[in-house]
Scaffold this motif. Structure first.
Motif, PDB file in Angstrom:
ATOM      1  N   GLN A 648       0.807  -1.220   0.000  1.00 46.31           N
ATOM      2  CA  GLN A 648       0.000   0.000   0.000  1.00 46.31           C
ATOM      3  C   GLN A 648       0.844   1.276   0.000  1.00 46.31           C
ATOM      4  N   HIS A 650       2.544   2.816  -2.182  1.00 43.43           N
ATOM      5  CA  HIS A 650       2.493   3.701  -3.354  1.00 43.43           C
ATOM      6  C   HIS A 650       1.060   4.058  -3.754  1.00 43.43           C
ATOM      7  N   ASP A 651       0.119   3.739  -2.888  1.00 39.77           N
ATOM      8  CA  ASP A 651      -1.290   4.074  -3.127  1.00 39.77           C
ATOM      9  C   ASP A 651      -1.668   5.208  -2.177  1.00 39.77           C
ATOM     10  N   ASP A 653      -4.405   6.847  -1.483  1.00 41.40           N
ATOM     11  CA  ASP A 653      -5.603   6.702  -0.650  1.00 41.40           C
ATOM     12  C   ASP A 653      -5.388   5.666   0.446  1.00 41.40           C
ATOM     13  N   ALA A 654      -4.773   4.530   0.070  1.00 41.71           N
ATOM     14  CA  ALA A 654      -4.497   3.501   1.078  1.00 41.71           C
ATOM     15  C   ALA A 654      -3.483   4.010   2.097  1.00 41.71           C
ATOM     16  N   SER A 673       4.068  10.950   1.506  1.00 40.71           N
ATOM     17  CA  SER A 673       4.320  10.112   0.333  1.00 40.71           C
ATOM     18  C   SER A 673       5.807   9.872   0.133  1.00 40.71           C
TER      19      SER A 673
END
Length: 734
Positions: A648, A650-651, A653-654, A673
């Motif tokens: 997760q 690189h996601d 929202d996750a 990020s």
């Protein structure tokens, strides 16, 4: 011509004097000039170096403006204020004089201003580990003893004003983009003991004025474009010399073979020992010749000395030879006499055979070979330290490493009785923690000093290897870094082994993250990034500065201690040397059961610096999520933090849902990020793809800089919302 403020005042004074003599002297004009002259004389204490409450303060104000007035420089002001009375961050005073400016690693960017030469009382100036750019200021504080500009973005070349800093003892400009020749400006710097010019783009030869550095003990010029020879260094009292990865050529001078730590690989030196200097000397001018009138006997000297003086020299030489021969003969006779007496004392019955002589000859030859090996050897490469480096004995290792004499223990020895008194006989009330090798106690000494005592469990360590314990203590006591808990003492008495550390009183990162029930100790996002950066610097020092590299082997949040200002201090550094190799199963459980171990360690027991990098990535996951590495109380799919979080990272929202809820969304989304991208690199399954810690440090430094810029531009809390519609690609090009 560039004038400083005091020089401008002098010019104005002389101009007024000329104007006064050229015009009629009226009462009004006289009064005006009298007042102005009084102001000039009032400023004279600043010119002469006698500081008052405003000495050099304007230079600090200009510097603050030049770095864009960052919030991390707490209490600084662009106008007014009192650096000493108001405790400006990083500023140290003696009375009303500013004697030190230390703002290392604060994410500062910009330039240093143009009034630094006004800081007449400044002795220590440390701007390292920031992003200062442009050239090094031409006019620097003139009375410095320590100047550290390492790990910035300075370009250009050395300012000539460094040649006037006659009190300078430490100079570090490594890890910048300085170029051109170094400059022949060192003739007056006789006090300089450490000079670090490494990892720049300097070219040309080593300056001849280096030979004047009569107190220089450590010189680092590795990773530049330098050429020529090392002859200018032969007369210096060096103990550490690193010239690796340049374009030096020729022979390595014989004198440098005695340098304790000498690194020279990555150059074009000629192989083998240097020829005797000089290789071929012409015969002395007074040597007699058989054909005085032949063309081959034309005198080489042009000093106009007569033939009579040459004859006198010849007679003197003959007398010297005769006297010397007699003296040598006497020495030989005396040696023979003592050898005969020694043989008689030893009760020798038979004459020594040729075999006995050959044994002695072999010993001599062996010693000569060892000397030749030492002359042509060097230790492996290392990066320069912002502090003291660790040197461990090595014998014929990589690149011809040679055995060194063991260093003495610098830690203070304690008696068992003293430590028992300080811990109330190691009572439960003084217990502060328990590690893999034993328990840790708080110790209170009669002088009010507080320490932490690690009492090593006899079952965890073989007590038959006393020398190994003392060697490990010697090595650990030499680890010097602001983010590493310092070993200050030890005890090896009556079968007991104890280690005495500095006391860090704000608990461990593990306790603050996982056991702060009331929420009062919740770490802010900025504090978490600072903790990550501090521990990354500690690992960088262990892996890339120490020689040989120190592998921590037990890196976890419980071994990261925080002081009152939430600065990180890594503990248990060097303790892996005390863990017996036969205890692989115990060691595997020690690390693996807490979820910090890298895959290669859990499978094969192999542990390297890259395994430490993996464990560091797990700690960063703890900082990001607030979760434990292994948590059996969670759902099965979420018990292993790395397995749950890695897919997760690189996601966006996750990722937002993974963040520690105690942060309440108070963090910069872009910083989060980038933080996650660093984690993804560190916890890769393949060790060879994990970055070295120096690159992790630089990535975190850039993160701190960008986060501080976002905060300065934000007038409200909108810059800290964890959801942003325009998530950009992250630049993680190490």
């Amino acid at each position: 011509m560039c004038l400083t403020a005091p020089n401008r005042r002098r010019v104005e004074t002389s101009t007024m004097g000329d104007r006064h003599s050229a015009q009629p002297c009226s009462v009004t004009l006289f009064l005006i000039e009298f007042v102005l002259l009084g102001l000039v004389f009032a400023a004279l204490p600043r010119i002469s170096g006698t500081t008052d409450a405003s000495d050099g303060f304007q230079a600090l104000q200009v510097m603050y403006t030049s770095v864009n007035s960052p919030p991390q420089l707490t209490n600084w002001k662009s106008s007014g204020g009192d650096p000493c009375g108001e405790s400006w961050k990083g500023v140290t005073c003696e009375g009303t004089a500013v004697v030190a400016i230390e703002v290392s690693g604060l994410g500062l960017s910009g330039t240093t201003g143009y009034l630094l030469s006004d800081l007449l009382s400044l002795r220590k100036f440390d701007l390292s580990d920031n992003s200062f750019h442009d050239t090094i200021p031409y006019q620097l504080p003139p009375n410095l003893t320590s100047l550290n500009l390492a790990r910035n973005n300075f370009s250009g070349n050395f300012p000539y004003s460094i040649s006037t800093m006659v009190s300078l003892n430490y100079l570090n400009v490594s890890h910048n983009s300085l170029s051109e020749s170094i400059g022949d400006i060192f003739a007056t710097l006789g006090s300089l003991a450490t000079l670090d010019l490494s990892l720049n783009n300097f070219s040309g030869d080593i300056p001849a004025s280096f030979s004047s550095l009569s107190n220089l003990s450590a010189l680092y010029v590795q990773n530049n474009q330098l050429t020529g020879s090392l002859n200018a260094l032969t007369g210096l009292p060096l103990t550490t010399l690193n010239v690796a990865n340049n374009h030096f050529s020729g022979w390595i001078p014989r004198e440098l073979s005695s340098v304790h730590t000498f690194i020279y690989d990555g150059n074009s030196f000629d192989n083998g020992p240097a020829p005797p200097p000089p290789p071929y000397n012409p015969p002395p001018p007074g040597r007699p010749s058989r054909n005085h009138s032949g063309p081959g006997t034309r005198p080489q000297r042009t000093d106009g000395k007569s033939s009579e003086s040459k004859k006198g020299l010849t007679v003197g030489a003959l007398v010297g030879i005769i006297v010397g021969s007699v003296f040598v003969a006497l020495i030989l006779l005396l040696a023979l006499f003592f050898c005969i007496r020694k043989n008689k004392r030893e009760g020798s019955v038979a004459r020594p055979s040729s075999g006995g002589l050959s044994v002695g000859t072999n010993n001599v030859n062996t010693e000569m070979q060892e000397q030749r090996v030492k002359s042509a050897s060097a230790v492996t490469d290392l990066k320069p330290p912002p502090a003291e480096i660790l040197v461990v004995d090595r014998l014929h290792g990589k690149n011809g490493s040679i055995k060194r004499i063991k260093s003495p223990i610098t830690a203070t020895p304690y008696t068992v009785a003293t430590l028992q008194t300080a811990t109330n006989s190691f009572s439960q009330e003084f217990l502060v923690g328990e590690g893999s090798l034993g328990r840790v106690y708080r110790a209170e000494f009669p002088n009010g000093k507080m320490m932490a005592i690690k009492k090593i469990d006899n079952a965890a360590l073989s007590l038959q290897e006393e020398d190994n314990f003392l060697e490990a203590v010697s090595n650990m006591s030499r680890l010097r870094h602001p983010n590493i808990v310092t070993l200050v003492g030890y005890c090896a008495e009556h079968g007991q082994r104890l280690l005495v550390y500095e006391y860090i009183g704000n608990g461990s990162l593990h306790d603050i993250l996982h056991f702060a029930e009331d929420g009062t100790n919740t770490l802010t996002w900025n504090a978490r990034v600072r903790v990550a950066l501090g521990t990354a610097r500690a690992l960088e020092y262990l892996h890339e500065v120490c020689l040989p590299s120190v592998v921590h082997r037990n890196f976890k949040s419980a071994n990261i201690l925080l002081d009152e200002e939430l600065n990180a201090h890594l503990s248990d550094c060097g303790l892996a040397a005390l863990t017996p190799n036969t205890e692989r199963q115990v060691s595997t459980q020690m690390v693996g059961s807490f979820g910090y171990s890298a895959p290669e360690f859990a499978l094969s027991g192999v542990y390297t610096v890259k395994s430490d990098v993996y464990s560091f990535g797990v700690v960063m996951l703890e900082l990001l999520t607030g979760r434990k590495p292994l948590d059996s109380a969670r759902a099965r799919s979420e018990q292993s933090l790395v397995r749950w979080a890695t897919p997760q990272l690189h996601d966006i929202d996750a990722l937002a849902k993974m963040v520690d809820p105690s942060l309440n969304g108070m963090y910069p989304a872009k910083s989060l990020s980038r933080f996650a991208d660093i984690i993804a690199l560190c916890v890769q399954p393949e060790p060879e793809f994990r970055p070295p810690m120096s690159e992790v440090v630089q990535a975190l430094v850039r993160l701190v800089q960008r986060a501080s810029m976002v905060k300065r531009r934000s007038s409200d809390e909108s810059g800290f919302a964890y959801r942003t519609p325009d998530h950009e690609a992250i630049d993680m090009s190490f």
